[in-house]
Structure formats: C-alpha cells, structure tokens
Design an enzyme around this catalytic site. Sequence first.
Site, short mmCIF file in Angstrom:
data_model
loop_
_atom_site.label_atom_id
_atom_site.label_comp_id
_atom_site.label_asym_id
_atom_site.label_seq_id
_atom_site.Cartn_x
_atom_site.Cartn_y
_atom_site.Cartn_z
N MET A 10 -15.71 21.00 -68.13
CA MET A 10 -14.88 20.07 -68.88
C MET A 10 -14.38 20.81 -70.11
SD MET A 10 -13.51 17.06 -68.97
CE MET A 10 -14.48 15.86 -68.05
N LYS A 38 -12.31 27.82 -64.21
CA LYS A 38 -11.39 28.62 -63.41
C LYS A 38 -11.42 28.26 -61.93
CE LYS A 38 -11.14 32.61 -66.46
NZ LYS A 38 -9.72 32.34 -66.81
N ASN A 41 -9.85 24.77 -61.53
CA ASN A 41 -8.41 24.85 -61.80
C ASN A 41 -7.66 25.41 -60.59
OD1 ASN A 41 -8.90 23.97 -64.39
ND2 ASN A 41 -8.65 25.99 -65.33
N LEU A 219 0.53 40.11 -66.57
CA LEU A 219 0.82 40.65 -67.90
C LEU A 219 1.38 39.59 -68.84
CD1 LEU A 219 2.58 43.88 -66.57
CD2 LEU A 219 0.21 43.69 -67.35
N GLY A 220 1.03 38.32 -68.60
CA GLY A 220 1.49 37.25 -69.47
C GLY A 220 3.00 37.11 -69.44
N ALA A 247 -4.82 28.01 -68.11
CA ALA A 247 -4.67 27.78 -66.66
C ALA A 247 -3.44 28.44 -66.04
CB ALA A 247 -4.69 26.29 -66.31
N ALA A 248 -2.67 29.17 -66.82
CA ALA A 248 -1.50 29.86 -66.24
C ALA A 248 -1.96 30.86 -65.18
CB ALA A 248 -0.71 30.56 -67.32
N GLY A 249 -3.00 31.62 -65.49
CA GLY A 249 -3.54 32.57 -64.53
C GLY A 249 -4.13 31.89 -63.31
N ASP A 250 -4.75 30.73 -63.54
CA ASP A 250 -5.34 29.98 -62.42
C ASP A 250 -4.25 29.44 -61.50
OD1 ASP A 250 -7.90 30.43 -63.44
OD2 ASP A 250 -7.79 28.66 -64.71
N LYS A 283 3.26 23.09 -70.39
CA LYS A 283 2.52 21.85 -70.60
C LYS A 283 1.14 22.17 -71.17
CE LYS A 283 4.71 19.37 -66.75
NZ LYS A 283 4.45 18.66 -65.46
#
Length: 309
Positions: A10, A38, A41, A219-220, A247-250, A283
């Site tokens: 959480m 992770k 997600n 690499l973001g 969570a972008a990587g997830d 978001k």
Amino acid sequence: MITVIGSLNMDLVINTNKIPRPGETVIGKNFKQIPGGKGANQADAAAKLGAQVNMIGAIGKDSIGDKLKMHLKQDGVNIQSIVEKEGKSTGVATVIVEESGNNAITVIPGANYELQIKDVQKYREIIINSDILVTQLEIPQDAVKEALKIAKQERKITILNPAPAAELDKDILKYVDILTPNETELEYLSGHKTDTFKNVEIAGKTLLNQGIKKLVVTLGEKGCLYICENKTKYFPAYKVKTVDTTAAGDGFNAALAVSLSKGETIEEAIKFATKVAAMTVTKEGAQISLPLKKEVDHFEKWIHTQKLV
C-alpha cells in the site's frame, strides 16, 4: 496468459513542493493511500491492457492486504495465488512526490519478504500454463529464481525487472530472456557508468556476456535503449507533462509483456510500452495512474491533447 510474481504494497503518498533533504522538515500538501508494489502494479497494468493475469505474492492477514486483493480483483487480476502470511504485516511504501513529478520512496516489505520457494512451487501449474512470467526484486531472490527456473524449464518467456537495484545471484541471469533495468540499476549490475548512451550500451553488453539475451534499458524522459547481441536501437520517449513518475516503469514492463504475449516483436512491444509509460506519468499514483487498453488504443489522438509547460 501472463503470470506476475512480486510485491504487493500500500503506497502512503505525500505530495510536497519538494523532497526534503536530510534533516529538513517540509510541509506536505495532501496524503493518500494508493495500492502499489512493483509486482501488483505490473499485474494490474497488464490486466488493464486486456491480458489474462495471475498474481503470485504475499500479504499479511490485515485490512491493508484485503484492500490490495480487492483492488486487483476489481481490475481483472486472478488473485487466487496470493498467500497470507500469519503474523506479518502487508507491505507498505512511503512515497514523497514533489511538484516536478520526481519521487522518493521508502519500502517496508513486511509479508513480501516471506514469500518462499514452497509458495512458488505450490503455484507451479499457473506458471506452466502462462505464456510469460514477469518478476522484480521486491521479494526474496530465491523465490524469484525458482519462478524463473520453472518458467524456463517450460520454455516460457521470462522478464526480470531488476528493481530495486540489488546484487543478483549470478544463476538468476541464465533463466532471464529479457532484462529491463533503468540506467541506475544497469550501472549497479554491470559496474560501468551509464551517463551517456554509449556507456549504457557498453554496460548492457557486459550483461549480455553474462548470459542475458536481451536488454531494454529504460532512461526516463530520454526513452529507452534496446540491446541484444547484434543490435542496439534507441526508442525516444514521448514529450508529455509529467505529474508523477510512480509506476511508469511498471506500466512499461507490463505493456512489454502484454505485447509479447500477442506474438508481437520486441521492437513493437517497446513502442507499445513507451506509449503506456507516457500516459502513466501524466497521472498521480501507482495503480490508479495506469491506463486502460481503450485509452492506449486512442493514443495518437491523446498525445495531441498534451500541453507542455
């Protein structure tokens, strides 16, 4: 079908003007509890993108664990292989998000670190009946290794997202088809600098020499680099207004798995994953920021609505 084995947490999210330095007190703007971890997600993201998904993981016998399971179930994830650990609390993560969208995260693993080899073996059939196994490093490495080993014995596609950065059991790598580190994790694993594209490529090829077949280095905002034995290819990121990188990587890893599960090529999968990551960072939060398939289907229309500042 995709099986994800990993963490359930959480997220206790605090929004601030800036991430505090050591010893500094910063007044926060607001506080939220958002389902994360992770593993969870990535399972949630894959389900939202239309895949059949199983989640293998561990929670405590508490209200937080119940909430996490309910949220995954509502989003279409099969939660039958989530085990409850007696006497352990469900994992939590404190996430500080500053105005720029950057974040600082502290994870308290709780029950996640109690997931054992026997738990993985109990759900062997689920792994065998899947096309792809996805895992990370927020659970014990022996459980990760066992899951990867089972999957490779059955010739399934295996994806390891080596996050957070940790020293890897060298035997793990021989069971991994696709490794998806970010530049920090790649530097840690390879022992080489990753401050330029060229250095990222050199660091990646170091891991290829250790048995990894393919690397997708995220690499973001700069995009990602695909590295395999006979090719290195750069994929730029979409320019969007970043609200929260959590969570972008997830989302990226889940989208990669979803695309590959449909028989698409690795390069097609990366392009799809790049779209999902772009939508995710616009978001706030972890699972609540992950896009639905129908939203990604209209990506080209959506990207034109983005107003950069």
